[in-house]
Design a protein around this motif. Sequence first.
Motif, short mmCIF file in Angstrom:
data_model
loop_
_atom_site.label_atom_id
_atom_site.label_comp_id
_atom_site.label_asym_id
_atom_site.label_seq_id
_atom_site.Cartn_x
_atom_site.Cartn_y
_atom_site.Cartn_z
N GLU A 73 0.80 -1.10 -0.14
CA GLU A 73 0.15 -0.03 -0.14
C GLU A 73 0.99 1.18 0.07
OE1 GLU A 73 -3.62 1.47 2.97
OE2 GLU A 73 -2.72 -0.38 3.32
N GLU A 74 0.42 2.47 -0.70
CA GLU A 74 1.29 3.47 -0.65
C GLU A 74 0.61 4.65 -0.28
OE1 GLU A 74 4.13 3.76 -3.55
OE2 GLU A 74 4.19 5.84 -3.51
N LYS A 75 1.33 5.29 0.72
CA LYS A 75 0.96 6.59 1.37
C LYS A 75 1.74 7.62 0.86
CE LYS A 75 -2.97 4.77 3.27
NZ LYS A 75 -4.25 5.29 2.85
N LEU A 76 1.56 8.88 1.82
CA LEU A 76 2.58 10.00 1.56
C LEU A 76 2.67 10.64 2.94
CD1 LEU A 76 3.80 11.84 -0.84
CD2 LEU A 76 2.01 13.41 0.07
N ILE A 77 3.63 10.99 3.15
CA ILE A 77 4.18 11.83 4.50
C ILE A 77 4.97 12.82 4.28
CG2 ILE A 77 6.10 10.07 5.47
CD1 ILE A 77 4.76 10.16 8.16
N HIS B 115 7.76 15.89 6.10
CA HIS B 115 8.87 15.46 6.74
C HIS B 115 8.22 15.89 8.33
CE1 HIS B 115 12.95 14.89 8.59
NE2 HIS B 115 12.77 16.06 8.89
N GLN B 116 7.45 17.01 8.30
CA GLN B 116 6.76 17.48 9.59
C GLN B 116 6.02 16.54 10.27
OE1 GLN B 116 8.03 20.36 10.92
NE2 GLN B 116 6.87 19.62 12.63
N ASN B 117 5.03 15.86 9.44
CA ASN B 117 4.60 14.65 9.89
C ASN B 117 5.24 13.66 10.32
OD1 ASN B 117 2.05 16.02 10.00
ND2 ASN B 117 1.19 14.72 8.01
N MET B 118 6.22 13.26 9.85
CA MET B 118 7.20 12.40 10.14
C MET B 118 7.84 12.46 11.60
SD MET B 118 8.77 9.54 9.25
CE MET B 118 9.04 9.60 7.45
N ILE B 119 8.05 13.97 11.97
CA ILE B 119 8.58 14.24 13.17
C ILE B 119 7.41 14.01 14.26
CG2 ILE B 119 9.25 16.21 14.70
CD1 ILE B 119 10.86 17.21 12.20
N SER B 120 6.35 14.30 13.83
CA SER B 120 5.12 14.19 15.02
C SER B 120 5.08 12.60 15.04
CB SER B 120 3.82 14.79 14.06
OG SER B 120 3.85 16.29 13.86
N LEU B 121 5.19 11.99 13.96
CA LEU B 121 4.89 10.28 14.10
C LEU B 121 5.64 10.04 15.15
CD1 LEU B 121 4.02 7.28 13.26
CD2 LEU B 121 5.57 7.69 11.43
N VAL B 122 7.19 10.39 15.03
CA VAL B 122 8.32 9.69 15.71
C VAL B 122 7.95 10.35 17.41
CG1 VAL B 122 10.58 10.07 16.31
CG2 VAL B 122 9.72 9.52 13.88
N SER B 123 7.41 11.49 17.26
CA SER B 123 7.13 11.83 18.80
C SER B 123 6.16 11.04 19.44
CB SER B 123 6.62 13.55 18.45
OG SER B 123 6.44 14.12 19.69
N ASP B 124 4.96 10.56 18.85
CA ASP B 124 4.24 9.74 19.10
C ASP B 124 4.72 8.35 19.57
OD1 ASP B 124 2.23 11.76 18.85
OD2 ASP B 124 0.93 10.58 17.50
N LEU B 125 5.54 8.05 18.60
CA LEU B 125 6.18 6.68 19.09
C LEU B 125 7.00 6.86 20.10
CD1 LEU B 125 7.63 5.73 15.37
CD2 LEU B 125 5.40 5.06 16.55
N ILE B 126 7.71 7.91 20.49
CA ILE B 126 8.43 7.96 21.90
C ILE B 126 7.49 8.13 23.02
CG2 ILE B 126 10.23 9.68 22.88
CD1 ILE B 126 11.17 10.46 20.08
N ALA C 272 7.29 9.22 0.11
CA ALA C 272 6.27 8.10 -0.44
C ALA C 272 6.43 7.30 0.87
CB ALA C 272 6.51 7.58 -1.75
N PHE C 273 5.44 6.78 1.22
CA PHE C 273 5.55 5.99 2.49
C PHE C 273 4.80 4.67 2.25
CE2 PHE C 273 3.88 4.41 6.71
CZ PHE C 273 4.55 5.06 7.71
N PHE D 186 1.70 -1.91 12.85
CA PHE D 186 2.38 -1.13 13.52
C PHE D 186 1.60 0.48 13.27
CE2 PHE D 186 5.85 1.85 14.35
CZ PHE D 186 5.84 1.36 15.71
N ILE D 187 1.44 0.52 11.99
CA ILE D 187 1.31 2.07 11.74
C ILE D 187 -0.20 2.32 11.82
CG2 ILE D 187 0.65 1.96 9.11
CD1 ILE D 187 3.35 4.16 10.94
N LYS D 188 -1.03 1.47 11.94
CA LYS D 188 -2.56 1.62 12.00
C LYS D 188 -2.85 2.69 12.84
CE LYS D 188 -6.17 -1.32 10.85
NZ LYS D 188 -5.93 -1.17 9.44
N PRO D 189 -2.26 2.75 14.20
CA PRO D 189 -2.82 4.03 15.11
C PRO D 189 -2.18 5.23 14.68
CG PRO D 189 -1.82 2.12 16.24
CD PRO D 189 -1.50 2.07 14.93
N TYR D 190 -1.50 5.28 13.76
CA TYR D 190 -0.84 6.66 13.38
C TYR D 190 -1.20 6.99 12.05
CZ TYR D 190 1.82 4.71 17.17
OH TYR D 190 2.37 4.53 18.62
N GLU D 191 -2.18 6.48 11.59
CA GLU D 191 -2.73 6.84 10.07
C GLU D 191 -3.04 8.26 9.76
OE1 GLU D 191 -5.53 3.78 9.49
OE2 GLU D 191 -4.06 2.36 8.27
N LYS D 192 -3.22 8.80 10.87
CA LYS D 192 -3.61 10.37 10.79
C LYS D 192 -2.46 11.14 10.20
CE LYS D 192 -2.46 11.21 15.49
NZ LYS D 192 -2.65 11.47 16.84
#
Length: 343
Positions: A2-6, A8-19, A168-169, A179-185
Amino acid sequence: MEEKLISHQNMISLVSDLIKANHLVIGQDDKSIGWKRIADAAEIKINHSGIPSNVSYKEFVFAKTEPIFYYKNKKDDFDLVEPNLEERKIVFLGSKPCDARSIEIMSKVFNWDYKDKFFNQRAENSIIFGVACNYQDEFCFCTSVGLTPTTENGSDIFLVPLAENNYAFRIVTDKGKDFIKPYEKYLSDGNSNLSTEALSKIKHPEKRFESEKVRKWITGNFEHKLFDKVGETCLGCGQCAFVCPVCHCFDIVDEECNYSCGRRMKNWDACQFGLFTLHGSGHNPRDNQGKRYRQRIAHKFKYYTDKFDEILCTGCGRCSRGCPVGIDIAAVASEINFVANQV
Ligand code: SF4
Ligand code: SF4
């Protein structure tokens, strides 16, 4: 897939949530020396166009040193205490294809005759965010060992850098999808035309040797002088094994405290060390550096392939970049390929 888009700013937010979710996020350090735990999401560096780090991230699944158990002697008995295993998810962020395959490759040996629970638990907990690699130098040779700078195999999520700080994600595995399901936003709809175009622009290193020819040649040329020639230069420092994403030899040592307690440790080791094969009798079957270097080449291109149908090398070039005397493993394999072609 499956292909999505992210962004860089959202990548930072994603990593912040993972931490915040108490996952261990491992990213490359600023100087490309090694990998470290990311404490602040703003620090993330996704190294798609820079040199591979000097050291791979294998230490996070195969620790440099760790206790297998602790023991305490009693009058007529003893107690064994198991160490606690890391329970958290380990997220490897920005793994080039030559690192992303490493855990799968090592899993073969760590599940062969004995199942190594330390390695397996960490491997099972690992989520690999791979990234397409747009770097190459004279030491890269992934295309000679069955990989390319755009190989997704080994990654759970695969990032492809696009214009305007977007990626591209690509969700490669079911493990990645769950793993990524809770962070699909943080993801938006992807466009595979854009990522396919970006991938098509990535230059692949020229193939330097045929690994199958190297494998077959070693079988009939165990005593060849080529190994002695490399051995005359090799210092036996073991750098090549320690930086390698797939070298996995270890030693087991008991450490005592005043005869009443102690611990059994598992420590990285390397076949380039003279002590590695030294017997208690004083006999050493690999009594010179040529034999030790032969072991390095034979293990990577013959023994591991014969046994597990995997080449024990991802072509990252780290061992060659860092060798203090300039021994280049791809040049040695290319020379073997050349010699094999003469017969
Ligand atoms: S890094 Fe170079 S000198 Fe050191 S053991 Fe490996 S091949 Fe030999
Ligand atoms: S042997 Fe060298 S080039 Fe191959 S994976 Fe290990 S460090 Fe990388």
